[in-house]
Design an enzyme around this catalytic site. Structure first.
Site, PDB file in Angstrom:
ATOM      1  N   ALA A 218       2.871  -4.470 -10.892  1.00 15.59           N
ATOM      2  CA  ALA A 218       4.094  -4.347 -10.082  1.00 15.59           C
ATOM      3  C   ALA A 218       5.282  -4.918 -10.862  1.00 15.59           C
ATOM      4  O   ALA A 218       5.896  -4.213 -11.670  1.00 15.59           O
ATOM      5  CB  ALA A 218       3.891  -5.048  -8.756  1.00 15.59           C
ATOM      6  N   ARG A 219       5.581  -6.177 -10.639  1.00 15.32           N
ATOM      7  CA  ARG A 219       6.615  -6.856 -11.409  1.00 15.32           C
ATOM      8  C   ARG A 219       6.114  -8.266 -11.720  1.00 15.32           C
ATOM      9  O   ARG A 219       5.444  -8.902 -10.891  1.00 15.32           O
ATOM     10  CB  ARG A 219       7.928  -6.941 -10.615  1.00 15.32           C
ATOM     11  CG  ARG A 219       8.732  -5.656 -10.631  1.00 15.32           C
ATOM     12  CD  ARG A 219       9.310  -5.362 -12.016  1.00 15.32           C
ATOM     13  NE  ARG A 219      10.136  -4.167 -12.054  1.00 15.32           N
ATOM     14  CZ  ARG A 219       9.714  -2.964 -12.453  1.00 15.32           C
ATOM     15  NH1 ARG A 219       8.456  -2.786 -12.836  1.00 15.32           N
ATOM     16  NH2 ARG A 219      10.557  -1.943 -12.473  1.00 15.32           N
TER      17      ARG A 219
ATOM     18  N   GLY B 151       2.625   0.775 -17.731  1.00 18.10           N
ATOM     19  CA  GLY B 151       2.320   1.567 -16.529  1.00 18.10           C
ATOM     20  C   GLY B 151       2.694   3.049 -16.635  1.00 18.10           C
ATOM     21  O   GLY B 151       1.861   3.927 -16.447  1.00 18.10           O
TER      22      GLY B 151
ATOM     23  N   HIS C  79       3.704  -3.797 -20.530  1.00 18.53           N
ATOM     24  CA  HIS C  79       4.392  -2.973 -19.521  1.00 18.53           C
ATOM     25  C   HIS C  79       4.203  -1.472 -19.804  1.00 18.53           C
ATOM     26  O   HIS C  79       5.167  -0.738 -20.032  1.00 18.53           O
ATOM     27  CB  HIS C  79       5.886  -3.325 -19.463  1.00 18.53           C
ATOM     28  CG  HIS C  79       6.525  -2.995 -18.137  1.00 18.53           C
ATOM     29  ND1 HIS C  79       7.504  -3.765 -17.557  1.00 18.53           N
ATOM     30  CD2 HIS C  79       6.328  -1.968 -17.278  1.00 18.53           C
ATOM     31  CE1 HIS C  79       7.887  -3.227 -16.411  1.00 18.53           C
ATOM     32  NE2 HIS C  79       7.190  -2.118 -16.225  1.00 18.53           N
TER      33      HIS C  79
ATOM     34  N   PHE D 109       0.840  -1.202   0.000  1.00 17.48           N
ATOM     35  CA  PHE D 109       0.000   0.000   0.000  1.00 17.48           C
ATOM     36  C   PHE D 109       0.878   1.257   0.000  1.00 17.48           C
ATOM     37  O   PHE D 109       0.708   2.154   0.819  1.00 17.48           O
ATOM     38  CB  PHE D 109      -0.949  -0.042   1.207  1.00 17.48           C
ATOM     39  CG  PHE D 109      -2.221   0.750   0.990  1.00 17.48           C
ATOM     40  CD1 PHE D 109      -3.042   0.502  -0.090  1.00 17.48           C
ATOM     41  CD2 PHE D 109      -2.598   1.750   1.884  1.00 17.48           C
ATOM     42  CE1 PHE D 109      -4.219   1.235  -0.290  1.00 17.48           C
ATOM     43  CE2 PHE D 109      -3.765   2.486   1.702  1.00 17.48           C
ATOM     44  CZ  PHE D 109      -4.570   2.222   0.604  1.00 17.48           C
ATOM     45  N   GLY D 110       1.809   1.266  -0.951  1.00 15.76           N
ATOM     46  CA  GLY D 110       2.700   2.428  -1.108  1.00 15.76           C
ATOM     47  C   GLY D 110       2.091   3.455  -2.046  1.00 15.76           C
ATOM     48  O   GLY D 110       0.869   3.551  -2.187  1.00 15.76           O
ATOM     49  N   ARG D 111       2.990   4.214  -2.703  1.00 17.64           N
ATOM     50  CA  ARG D 111       2.548   5.362  -3.518  1.00 17.64           C
ATOM     51  C   ARG D 111       1.556   4.988  -4.619  1.00 17.64           C
ATOM     52  O   ARG D 111       0.497   5.606  -4.744  1.00 17.64           O
ATOM     53  CB  ARG D 111       3.763   6.030  -4.177  1.00 17.64           C
ATOM     54  CG  ARG D 111       4.563   6.895  -3.249  1.00 17.64           C
ATOM     55  CD  ARG D 111       5.766   7.435  -3.983  1.00 17.64           C
ATOM     56  NE  ARG D 111       6.714   6.371  -4.197  1.00 17.64           N
ATOM     57  CZ  ARG D 111       7.916   6.314  -3.634  1.00 17.64           C
ATOM     58  NH1 ARG D 111       8.334   7.282  -2.878  1.00 17.64           N
ATOM     59  NH2 ARG D 111       8.730   5.300  -3.851  1.00 17.64           N
TER      60      ARG D 111
ATOM     61  N   GLU E  75       9.644 -10.899 -19.477  1.00 15.07           N
ATOM     62  CA  GLU E  75       9.365  -9.929 -20.555  1.00 15.07           C
ATOM     63  C   GLU E  75      10.515  -9.905 -21.561  1.00 15.07           C
ATOM     64  O   GLU E  75      11.666  -9.991 -21.161  1.00 15.07           O
ATOM     65  CB  GLU E  75       9.176  -8.532 -19.952  1.00 15.07           C
ATOM     66  CG  GLU E  75       7.954  -8.475 -19.071  1.00 15.07           C
ATOM     67  CD  GLU E  75       7.765  -7.138 -18.376  1.00 15.07           C
ATOM     68  OE1 GLU E  75       8.432  -6.160 -18.742  1.00 15.07           O
ATOM     69  OE2 GLU E  75       6.941  -7.091 -17.459  1.00 15.07           O
TER      70      GLU E  75
HETATM   71  C1  DGY Z   1       9.106   1.353 -13.254  1.00 14.60           C
HETATM   72  O1  DGY Z   1       9.405   2.542 -13.231  1.00 14.60           O
HETATM   73  O2  DGY Z   1       9.367   0.585 -12.313  1.00 14.60           O
HETATM   74  C2  DGY Z   1       8.452   0.847 -14.475  1.00 14.60           C
HETATM   75  O3  DGY Z   1       7.879  -0.396 -14.271  1.00 14.60           O
HETATM   76  C3  DGY Z   1       9.486   0.770 -15.565  1.00 14.60           C
HETATM   77  O4  DGY Z   1      10.602   0.221 -15.003  1.00 14.60           O
END
Ligand code: DGY
Length: 324
Positions: free
Chosen positions: A242-243, A292, A290, A157-159, A272
């Site tokens: 996230a990842r 985001g 990816h 629950f971060g930014r 990826e």
């Molecule tokens: C991030 O900033 O972590 C994005 O996923 C690209 O790396």
């Protein structure tokens, strides 16, 4: 005094590259190729600073431990820095920075996009039209899952999670719960009327949508394994911005195939750019490559942030976003 020599490992937005040219003796990657391990090793000997990113080969001791290393600072273009072995960097005294904050809202927008798309079968519907298979409106056509008022559970629950919370709670009236080993202040929790739970499992059991916001790597690899997926409601959806390695991809495929969960929205993948083949044929999976932080505004801001860190370092100041 000569300017510090700086390498950007990938192509950046024009405005950020222009600033890099003003400030430093910069080497751009004009054809935007993925640099080989040998090129990165050479970079360690040639440049005072390297600005790497998530899709580069991981910067491990194999790259850092070159003879006559000149590079003193790695200013990552990205908030996640699992592409850098920070222990190896620390061991040789190389400083590491990242680019937090500037990508928070855009990444949260992508999490909401995935959530809405997978719940409302938006990708599937769009494919239907493009394939010229839509036969017209009818009461039983493409029924989906209502989002407004549902329960959204956060792992971390971060930014970025809090930016998702803002949109989901105030925009869609969603009820929020979360697990985070480092929870935010009571004021933040109160603002979202969120429920702090004691374990990941508690979040999984109660949520209609589970959204992942923890770092990748280390003990978080395969955090969402078969057992944990099995704790989610059958009607629930998993969202990952996230990842990729946080989700055990074969276990996810199995869970979706067996109806253990209702579907998934994925912006990130374990290996990826390759994607587990079975996901490609699943209509109840929405996938983005990816994306985001992929808005012009945010990518420019990420470049500027990375450069601010390089500049601070060579001005003899503490870089604002030092992580190691
Ligand atoms: C991030 O900033 O972590 C994005 O996923 C690209 O790396």
């Amino acid at each position: 005094m000569s300017k510090p020599k700086v390498l950007l490992t990938r192509q950046w937005p024009e405005a950020a590259e222009a600033r890099a040219k003003e400030l430093f003796d910069v080497q751009l990657n004009e054809d935007d190729h993925k640099m080989s391990v040998e090129e990165l090793q050479d970079a360690m000997k040639t440049y005072d600073a390297v600005c790497p990113t998530v899709s580069d080969f991981q910067i491990t001791s194999e790259i850092l431990d070159v003879e006559d290393r000149k590079c003193k600072v790695l200013c990552n273009f990205g908030v996640g820095f699992n592409n850098i072995d920070t222990d190896a960097a620390k061991a040789v005294g190389v400083v590491v920075t990242n680019t937090p904050d500037v990508l928070t809202d855009c990444t949260a927008d992508i999490a909401m996009t995935l959530l809405l798309m997978v719940a409302r079968r938006a990708g599937e519907g769009e494919r239907l039209i493009r394939e010229k298979k839509w036969s017209g409106w009818r009461p039983m056509h493409m029924l989906s899952t209502k989002v407004t008022g549902k329960k959204l559970g956060f792992i971390g629950f971060g930014r970025v999670a809090q930016a998702v919370a803002q949109k989901a709670h105030f925009g869609f009236g969603m009820e929020l719960s979360f697990y985070d080993p480092y929870p935010p202040s009571d004021d933040v929790i109160k603002k979202f009327s969120a429920t702090k739970l004691e374990s990941i499992e508690d979040v999984l059991k109660s949520a209609d949508f589970v959204t992942l916001h923890c770092p990748g790597g280390g003990s978080n690899t395969n955090l969402m394994n078969a057992e944990r997926l099995g704790m989610m409601k059958k009607s629930a959806f998993l969202i990952n911005t996230a990842r990729g390695d946080v989700v055990d991809e074969p276990a996810l495929v199995q869970a979706i195939r067996d109806g253990v969960i209702a579907g998934a929205g994925l912006d990130v993948f374990a290996k990826e750019p390759s994607v587990t083949e079975d996901l490609l044929s699943m209509d109840n999976v929405v996938m983005f490559p990816h994306l985001g932080s992929a808005t012009t505004e945010t990518r420019v801001a990420m470049g500027m942030c990375s450069l601010d860190n390089v500049k601070a370092f060579f001005d003899g100041e503490e870089p604002p976003n030092r992580v190691a």
